[in-house]
Design an enzyme around this catalytic site. Structure first.
Site, PDB file in Angstrom:
ATOM      1  N   GLU A  51       0.837  -1.208   0.000  1.00  9.63           N
ATOM      2  CA  GLU A  51       0.000   0.000   0.000  1.00  9.63           C
ATOM      3  C   GLU A  51       0.869   1.255   0.000  1.00  9.63           C
ATOM      4  O   GLU A  51       0.709   2.157   0.839  1.00  9.63           O
ATOM      5  CB  GLU A  51      -1.008  -0.009   1.168  1.00  9.63           C
ATOM      6  CG  GLU A  51      -2.016  -1.133   1.014  1.00  9.63           C
ATOM      7  CD  GLU A  51      -3.252  -1.041   1.902  1.00  9.63           C
ATOM      8  OE1 GLU A  51      -3.313  -0.172   2.792  1.00  9.63           O
ATOM      9  OE2 GLU A  51      -4.176  -1.860   1.694  1.00  9.63           O
ATOM     10  N   GLU A  94      -5.056  -8.687  -0.639  1.00 11.37           N
ATOM     11  CA  GLU A  94      -5.881  -8.375   0.545  1.00 11.37           C
ATOM     12  C   GLU A  94      -7.322  -8.254   0.079  1.00 11.37           C
ATOM     13  O   GLU A  94      -7.637  -7.408  -0.770  1.00 11.37           O
ATOM     14  CB  GLU A  94      -5.426  -7.080   1.227  1.00 11.37           C
ATOM     15  CG  GLU A  94      -4.112  -7.245   1.964  1.00 11.37           C
ATOM     16  CD  GLU A  94      -3.719  -6.031   2.793  1.00 11.37           C
ATOM     17  OE1 GLU A  94      -4.603  -5.318   3.289  1.00 11.37           O
ATOM     18  OE2 GLU A  94      -2.495  -5.813   2.923  1.00 11.37           O
TER      19      GLU A  94
HETATM   20  O1  AHR Z   1      -5.495  -5.974   6.649  1.00 10.16           O
HETATM   21  C1  AHR Z   1      -5.443  -4.811   7.410  1.00 10.16           C
HETATM   22  C2  AHR Z   1      -4.757  -3.671   6.693  1.00 10.16           C
HETATM   23  O2  AHR Z   1      -5.494  -3.305   5.587  1.00 10.16           O
HETATM   24  C3  AHR Z   1      -3.393  -3.960   6.130  1.00 10.16           C
HETATM   25  O3  AHR Z   1      -2.385  -3.839   7.066  1.00 10.16           O
HETATM   26  C4  AHR Z   1      -3.250  -2.924   5.074  1.00 10.16           C
HETATM   27  O4  AHR Z   1      -2.406  -3.323   4.032  1.00 10.16           O
HETATM   28  C5  AHR Z   1      -4.670  -2.654   4.644  1.00 10.16           C
HETATM   29  O5  AHR Z   1      -4.966  -1.320   4.626  1.00 10.16           O
END
Ligand code: AHR
Length: 496
Positions: A173, A297
Protein backbone atom coordinates in the site's frame (compact mmCIF):
# COMPACT_ATOMS: atom_id res chain seq x y z
CA UNK A 1 -35.94 -22.51 -13.41
CA UNK A 2 -32.37 -21.28 -13.99
CA UNK A 3 -30.10 -23.00 -16.48
CA UNK A 4 -26.57 -24.01 -15.58
CA UNK A 5 -24.28 -25.20 -18.37
CA UNK A 6 -20.84 -26.70 -17.78
CA UNK A 7 -18.67 -27.46 -20.79
CA UNK A 8 -15.86 -29.97 -20.10
CA UNK A 9 -14.62 -29.41 -23.67
CA UNK A 10 -13.74 -25.84 -22.78
CA UNK A 11 -10.65 -26.09 -20.61
CA UNK A 12 -9.74 -22.52 -19.78
CA UNK A 13 -6.77 -22.52 -17.42
CA UNK A 14 -5.27 -24.13 -14.37
CA UNK A 15 -6.65 -22.60 -11.20
CA UNK A 16 -3.49 -21.60 -9.38
CA UNK A 17 -3.79 -23.07 -5.89
CA UNK A 18 -2.49 -19.74 -4.57
CA UNK A 19 -5.85 -18.10 -5.35
CA UNK A 20 -6.83 -19.75 -2.06
CA UNK A 21 -4.02 -18.01 -0.19
CA UNK A 22 -4.04 -16.27 3.18
CA UNK A 23 -2.58 -13.21 4.81
CA UNK A 24 -1.35 -12.95 8.40
CA UNK A 25 -0.04 -9.71 9.81
CA UNK A 26 1.43 -8.64 13.11
CA UNK A 27 -1.96 -7.19 13.95
CA UNK A 28 -4.08 -7.80 17.02
CA UNK A 29 -4.24 -11.50 17.83
CA UNK A 30 -3.50 -12.87 14.38
CA UNK A 31 0.14 -13.91 14.72
CA UNK A 32 0.40 -13.75 18.51
CA UNK A 33 -2.16 -16.09 20.10
CA UNK A 34 -3.86 -16.94 16.79
CA UNK A 35 -0.93 -18.77 15.24
CA UNK A 36 2.02 -18.41 17.58
CA UNK A 37 1.79 -18.96 21.32
CA UNK A 38 5.44 -19.64 22.12
CA UNK A 39 7.10 -22.87 23.21
CA UNK A 40 6.24 -22.36 26.89
CA UNK A 41 2.51 -21.84 26.39
CA UNK A 42 -0.08 -24.06 28.07
CA UNK A 43 -1.82 -24.13 24.69
CA UNK A 44 -0.62 -27.24 22.85
CA UNK A 45 2.00 -26.21 20.32
CA UNK A 46 4.88 -27.44 18.22
CA UNK A 47 7.85 -25.10 18.31
CA UNK A 48 5.49 -22.36 19.47
CA UNK A 49 2.86 -22.79 16.71
CA UNK A 50 -0.55 -23.62 18.12
CA UNK A 51 -1.40 -27.14 17.06
CA UNK A 52 -5.18 -26.74 16.70
CA UNK A 53 -4.78 -23.84 14.27
CA UNK A 54 -2.08 -25.58 12.24
CA UNK A 55 -4.18 -28.74 12.02
CA UNK A 56 -7.32 -26.84 10.97
CA UNK A 57 -5.50 -24.82 8.33
CA UNK A 58 -3.86 -27.92 6.88
CA UNK A 59 -7.23 -29.65 6.64
CA UNK A 60 -8.69 -26.58 4.96
CA UNK A 61 -5.83 -26.52 2.45
CA UNK A 62 -3.77 -23.34 2.90
CA UNK A 63 -1.52 -23.03 -0.16
CA UNK A 64 0.44 -19.85 0.61
CA UNK A 65 0.76 -17.40 3.51
CA UNK A 66 1.61 -13.71 3.17
CA UNK A 67 3.59 -12.12 6.04
CA UNK A 68 4.49 -9.85 7.96
CA UNK A 69 2.03 -7.20 6.69
CA UNK A 70 0.13 -5.14 5.55
CA UNK A 71 0.92 -1.75 6.94
CA UNK A 72 3.16 -3.45 9.48
CA UNK A 73 5.49 -4.60 6.70
CA UNK A 74 6.61 -1.05 5.95
CA UNK A 75 7.81 -0.48 9.47
CA UNK A 76 9.17 -3.96 10.04
CA UNK A 77 12.92 -4.33 10.29
CA UNK A 78 13.72 -7.99 9.87
CA UNK A 79 16.92 -7.94 11.89
CA UNK A 80 14.83 -7.14 14.99
CA UNK A 81 13.21 -10.56 14.64
CA UNK A 82 16.23 -12.89 14.49
CA UNK A 83 18.66 -14.29 17.05
CA UNK A 84 18.20 -14.90 20.75
CA UNK A 85 14.56 -14.16 21.60
CA UNK A 86 15.27 -12.65 24.99
CA UNK A 87 17.43 -9.97 23.46
CA UNK A 88 15.27 -9.18 20.44
CA UNK A 89 14.39 -5.52 20.16
CA UNK A 90 10.91 -4.47 21.25
CA UNK A 91 8.98 -1.94 19.21
CA UNK A 92 5.62 -0.22 19.29
CA UNK A 93 3.18 -1.48 16.69
CA UNK A 94 2.01 2.03 15.84
CA UNK A 95 -0.44 0.97 13.16
CA UNK A 96 -2.24 -1.63 15.17
CA UNK A 97 -3.24 -0.71 18.70
CA UNK A 98 0.07 0.78 19.84
CA UNK A 99 0.98 -2.46 21.58
CA UNK A 100 4.50 -3.69 22.25
CA UNK A 101 5.82 -6.00 19.55
CA UNK A 102 8.50 -8.18 21.11
CA UNK A 103 9.62 -9.66 17.79
CA UNK A 104 9.46 -13.20 19.16
CA UNK A 105 7.88 -14.21 15.87
CA UNK A 106 10.37 -13.40 13.13
CA UNK A 107 11.82 -14.85 9.96
CA UNK A 108 12.77 -18.26 11.39
CA UNK A 109 9.38 -18.63 13.07
CA UNK A 110 7.55 -17.70 9.86
CA UNK A 111 9.34 -20.37 7.86
CA UNK A 112 8.73 -22.89 10.64
CA UNK A 113 5.01 -22.05 10.53
CA UNK A 114 4.92 -22.51 6.75
CA UNK A 115 6.80 -25.80 7.13
CA UNK A 116 4.20 -27.06 9.57
CA UNK A 117 1.37 -25.83 7.34
CA UNK A 118 3.02 -27.30 4.25
CA UNK A 119 2.38 -24.04 2.40
CA UNK A 120 4.36 -21.73 0.14
CA UNK A 121 5.83 -18.44 1.27
CA UNK A 122 5.07 -14.82 0.44
CA UNK A 123 7.21 -12.25 2.22
CA UNK A 124 6.39 -8.55 2.04
CA UNK A 125 9.42 -6.27 2.18
CA UNK A 126 9.73 -2.77 3.62
CA UNK A 127 10.00 0.09 1.15
CA UNK A 128 8.29 2.76 3.27
CA UNK A 129 10.82 2.98 6.10
CA UNK A 130 13.49 0.49 5.09
CA UNK A 131 16.58 0.78 2.97
CA UNK A 132 17.56 -0.95 -0.24
CA UNK A 133 20.42 -2.59 1.65
CA UNK A 134 18.08 -3.90 4.35
CA UNK A 135 15.75 -5.48 1.81
CA UNK A 136 18.61 -6.87 -0.22
CA UNK A 137 20.18 -8.45 2.85
CA UNK A 138 16.88 -9.98 3.95
CA UNK A 139 16.61 -11.79 0.63
CA UNK A 140 20.24 -12.86 0.97
CA UNK A 141 19.60 -14.03 4.55
CA UNK A 142 16.65 -16.16 3.48
CA UNK A 143 17.85 -17.59 0.21
CA UNK A 144 21.65 -17.54 -0.20
CA UNK A 145 23.22 -20.98 -0.21
CA UNK A 146 26.97 -20.88 0.50
CA UNK A 147 29.35 -18.50 2.15
CA UNK A 148 28.11 -14.94 2.48
CA UNK A 149 27.68 -12.57 5.42
CA UNK A 150 23.92 -13.10 5.62
CA UNK A 151 24.08 -16.87 5.04
CA UNK A 152 26.60 -17.09 7.87
CA UNK A 153 24.37 -15.04 10.14
CA UNK A 154 21.46 -17.34 9.32
CA UNK A 155 23.57 -20.38 10.14
CA UNK A 156 24.65 -18.76 13.40
CA UNK A 157 20.97 -18.39 14.23
CA UNK A 158 20.40 -22.09 13.72
CA UNK A 159 19.49 -22.47 10.07
CA UNK A 160 22.20 -23.79 7.79
CA UNK A 161 20.18 -24.31 4.62
CA UNK A 162 18.42 -21.48 2.80
CA UNK A 163 14.64 -21.33 2.64
CA UNK A 164 12.53 -20.98 -0.45
CA UNK A 165 10.79 -17.65 -0.94
CA UNK A 166 8.14 -18.07 -3.61
CA UNK A 167 6.80 -14.50 -3.71
CA UNK A 168 8.40 -11.27 -2.54
CA UNK A 169 6.37 -8.07 -2.24
CA UNK A 170 8.26 -4.82 -2.70
CA UNK A 171 6.31 -2.54 -0.38
CA UNK A 172 2.66 -2.61 0.68
CA UNK A 173 0.00 0.00 0.00
CA UNK A 174 2.70 2.44 -1.01
CA UNK A 175 -0.15 4.80 -1.98
CA UNK A 176 -1.16 4.92 1.72
CA UNK A 177 0.29 3.45 4.90
CA UNK A 178 3.36 2.30 2.97
CA UNK A 179 4.65 5.81 2.33
CA UNK A 180 1.88 7.92 0.73
CA UNK A 181 3.67 7.87 -2.60
CA UNK A 182 2.63 8.83 -6.10
CA UNK A 183 2.55 5.95 -8.57
CA UNK A 184 5.36 7.29 -10.74
CA UNK A 185 7.62 7.65 -7.70
CA UNK A 186 6.72 4.22 -6.34
CA UNK A 187 7.27 2.63 -9.76
CA UNK A 188 10.82 3.99 -9.80
CA UNK A 189 11.42 2.86 -6.23
CA UNK A 190 10.15 -0.61 -7.08
CA UNK A 191 12.77 -0.91 -9.81
CA UNK A 192 15.51 0.31 -7.51
CA UNK A 193 14.68 -1.96 -4.56
CA UNK A 194 13.89 -4.91 -6.77
CA UNK A 195 17.23 -4.71 -8.54
CA UNK A 196 19.03 -5.67 -5.36
CA UNK A 197 16.71 -8.51 -4.40
CA UNK A 198 18.76 -11.16 -6.12
CA UNK A 199 17.80 -14.60 -7.30
CA UNK A 200 20.58 -16.56 -5.63
CA UNK A 201 19.63 -20.04 -6.72
CA UNK A 202 19.98 -20.89 -10.39
CA UNK A 203 16.62 -21.66 -11.90
CA UNK A 204 14.70 -20.42 -8.86
CA UNK A 205 13.20 -17.04 -9.58
CA UNK A 206 11.53 -15.27 -6.68
CA UNK A 207 8.24 -13.92 -8.04
CA UNK A 208 8.28 -10.14 -7.52
CA UNK A 209 5.08 -8.42 -6.51
CA UNK A 210 4.66 -4.69 -7.04
CA UNK A 211 2.25 -2.66 -4.95
CA UNK A 212 -0.87 -2.26 -7.03
CA UNK A 213 -3.99 -0.16 -6.72
CA UNK A 214 -6.41 0.60 -3.97
CA UNK A 215 -9.90 -0.41 -5.14
CA UNK A 216 -10.59 1.45 -8.41
CA UNK A 217 -7.46 3.58 -8.70
CA UNK A 218 -6.85 2.78 -12.35
CA UNK A 219 -4.38 5.65 -12.65
CA UNK A 220 -2.14 3.89 -10.11
CA UNK A 221 -2.33 0.66 -12.12
CA UNK A 222 -1.45 2.46 -15.35
CA UNK A 223 1.52 4.41 -14.00
CA UNK A 224 2.99 1.59 -11.94
CA UNK A 225 2.54 -0.94 -14.75
CA UNK A 226 4.32 1.42 -17.08
CA UNK A 227 7.36 1.44 -14.79
CA UNK A 228 7.43 -2.17 -13.59
CA UNK A 229 6.26 -4.19 -16.57
CA UNK A 230 9.75 -5.49 -17.37
CA UNK A 231 10.57 -6.26 -13.75
CA UNK A 232 7.52 -7.43 -11.78
CA UNK A 233 5.74 -10.77 -12.02
CA UNK A 234 2.62 -9.53 -10.33
CA UNK A 235 0.85 -6.38 -9.24
CA UNK A 236 -1.43 -6.47 -6.22
CA UNK A 237 -4.97 -5.15 -5.86
CA UNK A 238 -6.49 -4.49 -2.43
CA UNK A 239 -10.23 -4.45 -2.03
CA UNK A 240 -12.25 -4.78 1.17
CA UNK A 241 -16.03 -5.14 1.46
CA UNK A 242 -17.37 -2.50 3.84
CA UNK A 243 -21.17 -2.82 4.06
CA UNK A 244 -21.91 0.87 4.64
CA UNK A 245 -19.02 2.11 2.51
CA UNK A 246 -18.16 4.39 5.44
CA UNK A 247 -14.81 3.85 7.19
CA UNK A 248 -16.06 5.56 10.36
CA UNK A 249 -19.11 3.36 10.71
CA UNK A 250 -18.60 0.21 8.70
CA UNK A 251 -21.49 -1.79 10.13
CA UNK A 252 -21.73 -4.63 12.61
CA UNK A 253 -20.43 -8.11 11.84
CA UNK A 254 -23.50 -9.76 13.32
CA UNK A 255 -26.36 -7.27 13.43
CA UNK A 256 -27.62 -6.14 10.05
CA UNK A 257 -30.91 -5.90 8.23
CA UNK A 258 -31.73 -7.25 4.81
CA UNK A 259 -30.75 -4.01 3.08
CA UNK A 260 -27.32 -4.09 4.70
CA UNK A 261 -26.98 -7.76 3.84
CA UNK A 262 -27.69 -7.00 0.17
CA UNK A 263 -25.34 -4.05 0.26
CA UNK A 264 -22.57 -6.29 1.59
CA UNK A 265 -23.06 -8.83 -1.19
CA UNK A 266 -23.37 -6.09 -3.79
CA UNK A 267 -20.09 -4.55 -2.65
CA UNK A 268 -18.34 -7.93 -2.52
CA UNK A 269 -19.52 -8.64 -6.06
CA UNK A 270 -17.73 -5.46 -7.15
CA UNK A 271 -14.59 -7.63 -7.19
CA UNK A 272 -15.66 -8.80 -10.65
CA UNK A 273 -15.73 -5.25 -12.03
CA UNK A 274 -12.43 -4.33 -10.37
CA UNK A 275 -10.55 -7.36 -11.65
CA UNK A 276 -11.94 -6.91 -15.16
CA UNK A 277 -11.09 -3.21 -15.31
CA UNK A 278 -7.62 -3.49 -13.80
CA UNK A 279 -6.80 -6.34 -16.20
CA UNK A 280 -7.95 -4.17 -19.11
CA UNK A 281 -5.73 -1.35 -17.91
CA UNK A 282 -2.81 -3.76 -17.47
CA UNK A 283 -3.36 -5.09 -21.00
CA UNK A 284 -3.18 -1.59 -22.42
CA UNK A 285 0.34 -1.24 -20.98
CA UNK A 286 1.49 -4.83 -21.23
CA UNK A 287 -0.39 -6.60 -24.04
CA UNK A 288 2.00 -9.55 -23.73
CA UNK A 289 0.49 -10.11 -20.27
CA UNK A 290 3.78 -10.88 -18.53
CA UNK A 291 2.53 -9.29 -15.36
CA UNK A 292 -0.22 -11.11 -13.48
CA UNK A 293 -2.81 -9.60 -11.19
CA UNK A 294 -2.93 -10.72 -7.59
CA UNK A 295 -5.47 -9.72 -4.93
CA UNK A 296 -3.38 -9.98 -1.82
CA UNK A 297 -5.88 -8.37 0.55
CA UNK A 298 -9.60 -8.99 0.34
CA UNK A 299 -12.52 -9.75 2.62
CA UNK A 300 -15.15 -8.11 4.78
CA UNK A 301 -14.26 -5.27 7.13
CA UNK A 302 -16.77 -4.40 9.85
CA UNK A 303 -16.74 -2.41 13.08
CA UNK A 304 -14.74 -4.34 15.67
CA UNK A 305 -16.63 -6.50 18.16
CA UNK A 306 -17.91 -4.30 21.00
CA UNK A 307 -15.44 -4.08 23.87
CA UNK A 308 -12.40 -5.14 21.84
CA UNK A 309 -9.35 -3.02 21.01
CA UNK A 310 -10.26 -0.94 17.92
CA UNK A 311 -6.71 -1.42 16.64
CA UNK A 312 -7.04 -5.22 16.67
CA UNK A 313 -9.73 -5.48 13.96
CA UNK A 314 -11.41 -8.46 15.63
CA UNK A 315 -14.79 -9.27 14.09
CA UNK A 316 -17.26 -12.16 14.14
CA UNK A 317 -18.12 -14.09 11.01
CA UNK A 318 -21.58 -15.23 9.85
CA UNK A 319 -23.22 -16.97 6.92
CA UNK A 320 -23.09 -13.56 5.24
CA UNK A 321 -19.30 -13.86 5.25
CA UNK A 322 -19.58 -17.39 3.87
CA UNK A 323 -21.55 -16.01 0.91
CA UNK A 324 -18.95 -13.28 0.39
CA UNK A 325 -16.17 -15.88 0.44
CA UNK A 326 -18.03 -18.24 -1.89
CA UNK A 327 -18.86 -15.63 -4.52
CA UNK A 328 -15.39 -14.10 -4.36
CA UNK A 329 -13.63 -17.45 -4.79
CA UNK A 330 -15.94 -18.18 -7.72
CA UNK A 331 -14.93 -14.85 -9.27
CA UNK A 332 -11.25 -15.66 -8.72
CA UNK A 333 -11.69 -19.10 -10.33
CA UNK A 334 -13.35 -17.50 -13.36
CA UNK A 335 -10.26 -15.29 -13.82
CA UNK A 336 -7.81 -18.16 -13.36
CA UNK A 337 -6.12 -17.35 -16.66
CA UNK A 338 -4.97 -13.96 -15.36
CA UNK A 339 -4.85 -14.21 -11.56
CA UNK A 340 -1.77 -15.65 -9.91
CA UNK A 341 -2.64 -15.37 -6.22
CA UNK A 342 -5.19 -14.00 -3.75
CA UNK A 343 -4.90 -13.70 0.04
CA UNK A 344 -7.86 -13.29 2.33
CA UNK A 345 -7.36 -10.87 5.22
CA UNK A 346 -6.60 -12.31 7.69
CA UNK A 347 -6.17 -15.93 8.75
CA UNK A 348 -6.99 -15.81 12.49
CA UNK A 349 -8.78 -13.27 14.72
CA UNK A 350 -8.52 -10.36 12.28
CA UNK A 351 -11.12 -9.18 9.73
CA UNK A 352 -12.66 -12.04 7.71
CA UNK A 353 -10.81 -14.73 9.62
CA UNK A 354 -11.19 -18.44 9.00
CA UNK A 355 -10.37 -19.18 12.65
CA UNK A 356 -11.19 -17.37 15.89
CA UNK A 357 -9.46 -18.10 19.16
CA UNK A 358 -10.12 -17.30 22.79
CA UNK A 359 -7.24 -18.56 24.91
CA UNK A 360 -7.25 -22.33 24.46
CA UNK A 361 -10.50 -22.35 22.51
CA UNK A 362 -10.72 -22.16 18.74
CA UNK A 363 -13.67 -22.07 16.33
CA UNK A 364 -13.86 -22.51 12.60
CA UNK A 365 -15.88 -19.72 11.02
CA UNK A 366 -18.38 -20.08 8.16
CA UNK A 367 -15.66 -18.63 5.91
CA UNK A 368 -13.37 -21.51 6.94
CA UNK A 369 -15.94 -24.02 5.75
CA UNK A 370 -16.23 -22.36 2.35
CA UNK A 371 -12.47 -22.52 1.83
CA UNK A 372 -12.51 -26.18 2.80
CA UNK A 373 -15.46 -26.98 0.53
CA UNK A 374 -13.69 -25.25 -2.37
CA UNK A 375 -10.28 -26.81 -1.84
CA UNK A 376 -10.56 -29.28 -4.73
CA UNK A 377 -10.57 -26.33 -7.13
CA UNK A 378 -6.90 -25.78 -6.25
CA UNK A 379 -4.78 -26.74 -9.28
CA UNK A 380 -7.83 -28.08 -11.14
CA UNK A 381 -8.66 -26.99 -14.68
CA UNK A 382 -11.22 -24.22 -14.93
CA UNK A 383 -14.07 -25.23 -17.24
CA UNK A 384 -16.29 -23.00 -19.31
CA UNK A 385 -19.59 -22.61 -17.46
CA UNK A 386 -22.58 -20.32 -17.51
CA UNK A 387 -25.58 -19.82 -15.26
CA UNK A 388 -28.75 -17.81 -15.75
CA UNK A 389 -29.85 -15.97 -12.64
CA UNK A 390 -32.26 -13.46 -11.21
CA UNK A 391 -30.73 -10.19 -10.16
CA UNK A 392 -31.00 -8.77 -6.68
CA UNK A 393 -31.18 -5.04 -6.27
CA UNK A 394 -29.29 -3.33 -3.46
CA UNK A 395 -31.28 -0.29 -2.35
CA UNK A 396 -28.35 1.06 -0.35
CA UNK A 397 -26.20 1.09 -3.48
CA UNK A 398 -28.37 3.21 -5.79
CA UNK A 399 -30.26 0.09 -6.84
CA UNK A 400 -27.17 -1.55 -8.24
CA UNK A 401 -27.86 -5.24 -8.93
CA UNK A 402 -25.93 -8.42 -8.33
CA UNK A 403 -26.69 -11.99 -9.48
CA UNK A 404 -28.54 -14.33 -7.17
CA UNK A 405 -26.43 -17.25 -8.38
CA UNK A 406 -22.67 -17.09 -8.77
CA UNK A 407 -20.76 -20.21 -9.73
CA UNK A 408 -17.58 -21.74 -11.07
CA UNK A 409 -16.67 -25.24 -12.22
CA UNK A 410 -13.40 -27.11 -12.51
CA UNK A 411 -12.20 -30.57 -13.44
CA UNK A 412 -9.51 -32.74 -11.89
CA UNK A 413 -7.17 -35.10 -13.73
CA UNK A 414 -9.69 -37.96 -13.42
CA UNK A 415 -12.45 -36.04 -15.13
CA UNK A 416 -14.33 -35.36 -11.90
CA UNK A 417 -16.10 -32.00 -12.06
CA UNK A 418 -16.47 -29.73 -9.03
CA UNK A 419 -19.18 -27.09 -9.37
CA UNK A 420 -19.58 -24.56 -6.57
CA UNK A 421 -22.67 -22.38 -6.53
CA UNK A 422 -23.56 -19.57 -4.15
CA UNK A 423 -27.20 -18.58 -3.70
CA UNK A 424 -26.60 -15.02 -2.56
CA UNK A 425 -30.23 -14.27 -1.70
CA UNK A 426 -30.95 -14.16 2.02
CA UNK A 427 -34.60 -14.98 1.39
CA UNK A 428 -35.19 -16.74 -1.94
CA UNK A 429 -34.48 -20.31 -2.97
CA UNK A 430 -33.31 -21.06 -6.51
CA UNK A 431 -34.25 -23.92 -8.83
CA UNK A 432 -31.57 -25.04 -11.19
CA UNK A 433 -31.23 -27.37 -14.18
CA UNK A 434 -27.56 -28.23 -14.76
CA UNK A 435 -26.34 -29.83 -17.97
CA UNK A 436 -22.84 -31.10 -18.62
CA UNK A 437 -22.06 -30.81 -22.32
CA UNK A 438 -21.19 -34.01 -24.21
CA UNK A 439 -20.89 -36.14 -21.14
CA UNK A 440 -22.82 -38.92 -19.48
CA UNK A 441 -22.35 -38.85 -15.77
CA UNK A 442 -22.38 -41.73 -13.35
CA UNK A 443 -22.85 -40.06 -9.95
CA UNK A 444 -23.46 -36.68 -8.40
CA UNK A 445 -22.87 -35.99 -4.72
CA UNK A 446 -23.24 -32.63 -3.01
CA UNK A 447 -22.41 -30.76 0.15
CA UNK A 448 -24.11 -27.61 1.45
CA UNK A 449 -23.33 -24.78 3.84
CA UNK A 450 -26.47 -22.86 4.70
CA UNK A 451 -28.40 -21.13 7.43
CA UNK A 452 -29.88 -17.81 8.32
CA UNK A 453 -27.54 -15.07 7.13
CA UNK A 454 -26.87 -14.12 10.77
CA UNK A 455 -25.85 -17.62 11.85
CA UNK A 456 -22.36 -17.89 13.27
CA UNK A 457 -20.05 -20.20 15.17
CA UNK A 458 -19.02 -19.05 18.60
CA UNK A 459 -16.94 -20.48 21.43
CA UNK A 460 -20.01 -21.76 23.27
CA UNK A 461 -21.68 -23.02 20.05
CA UNK A 462 -18.87 -23.83 17.59
CA UNK A 463 -20.83 -25.98 15.11
CA UNK A 464 -23.95 -23.96 14.29
CA UNK A 465 -22.70 -23.48 10.71
CA UNK A 466 -21.04 -26.59 9.28
CA UNK A 467 -21.21 -28.26 5.88
CA UNK A 468 -23.81 -31.02 5.54
CA UNK A 469 -24.46 -33.63 2.87
CA UNK A 470 -26.99 -32.20 0.39
CA UNK A 471 -29.74 -34.28 -1.18
CA UNK A 472 -31.91 -31.51 -2.62
CA UNK A 473 -31.16 -32.53 -6.20
CA UNK A 474 -32.11 -35.20 -8.75
CA UNK A 475 -29.52 -36.74 -11.05
CA UNK A 476 -30.06 -36.99 -14.80
CA UNK A 477 -27.84 -38.73 -17.34
CA UNK A 478 -26.45 -35.36 -18.44
CA UNK A 479 -26.55 -33.41 -15.16
CA UNK A 480 -28.99 -32.69 -12.36
CA UNK A 481 -31.89 -30.57 -11.18
CA UNK A 482 -31.52 -28.90 -7.78
CA UNK A 483 -33.25 -26.53 -5.42
CA UNK A 484 -30.84 -24.36 -3.48
CA UNK A 485 -32.10 -22.86 -0.23
CA UNK A 486 -31.63 -19.14 0.45
CA UNK A 487 -28.19 -18.08 1.68
CA UNK A 488 -26.43 -21.26 0.70
CA UNK A 489 -23.20 -22.51 -0.79
CA UNK A 490 -23.38 -25.86 -2.55
CA UNK A 491 -20.59 -27.99 -3.95
CA UNK A 492 -21.60 -30.58 -6.55
CA UNK A 493 -19.14 -33.38 -7.32
CA UNK A 494 -19.97 -34.84 -10.73
CA UNK A 495 -18.30 -38.10 -11.72
CA UNK A 496 -18.08 -39.38 -15.31
O1 AHR B 1 -5.50 -5.97 6.65
C1 AHR B 1 -5.44 -4.81 7.41
C2 AHR B 1 -4.76 -3.67 6.69
O2 AHR B 1 -5.49 -3.31 5.59
C3 AHR B 1 -3.39 -3.96 6.13
O3 AHR B 1 -2.38 -3.84 7.07
C4 AHR B 1 -3.25 -2.92 5.07
O4 AHR B 1 -2.41 -3.32 4.03
C5 AHR B 1 -4.67 -2.65 4.64
O5 AHR B 1 -4.97 -1.32 4.63
Amino acid sequence: MDKYLINPNQKIATINKDLYGHFSEHLGRCIYEGLYVGEDSAIPNVNGMRSDAVQALKEMGIPVLRWPGGCFADEYHWRDGIGDKASRKKMINTHWGGVVEDNSFGTHEYFELCRQLGCDTYINGNVGSGTVQEMSEWVEYMTFDGTSPMAELRAKNGREKPWKVKYFGVGNESWGCGGNMDPEYYGCLFKRYNTYCRDYKAGEHILRIACGPNVDDYHWTKEVMDKVKHHANGISLHYYTIPTGNWHHKGSATQFDNKEYNSTICKAYRMEELITNHLAMMDSINPQRWVKLIVDEWGTWYDVEPGTNPGFLYQQNTMRDAIVAALTLNIFNKHADRLMMANIAQTVNVLQAVLLTDGKKMVKTPTYHVFKMYKEHQNNTLLGSYITSDEIVSENDDNKAFPQLIESASEDENGVIYATVANTSATKQAKLRCQIADRRISTVTAEILTGDCHDKNDFDAPDVVTPQPFDGFRKHTDGFTATLPPCSVVKFVIRP
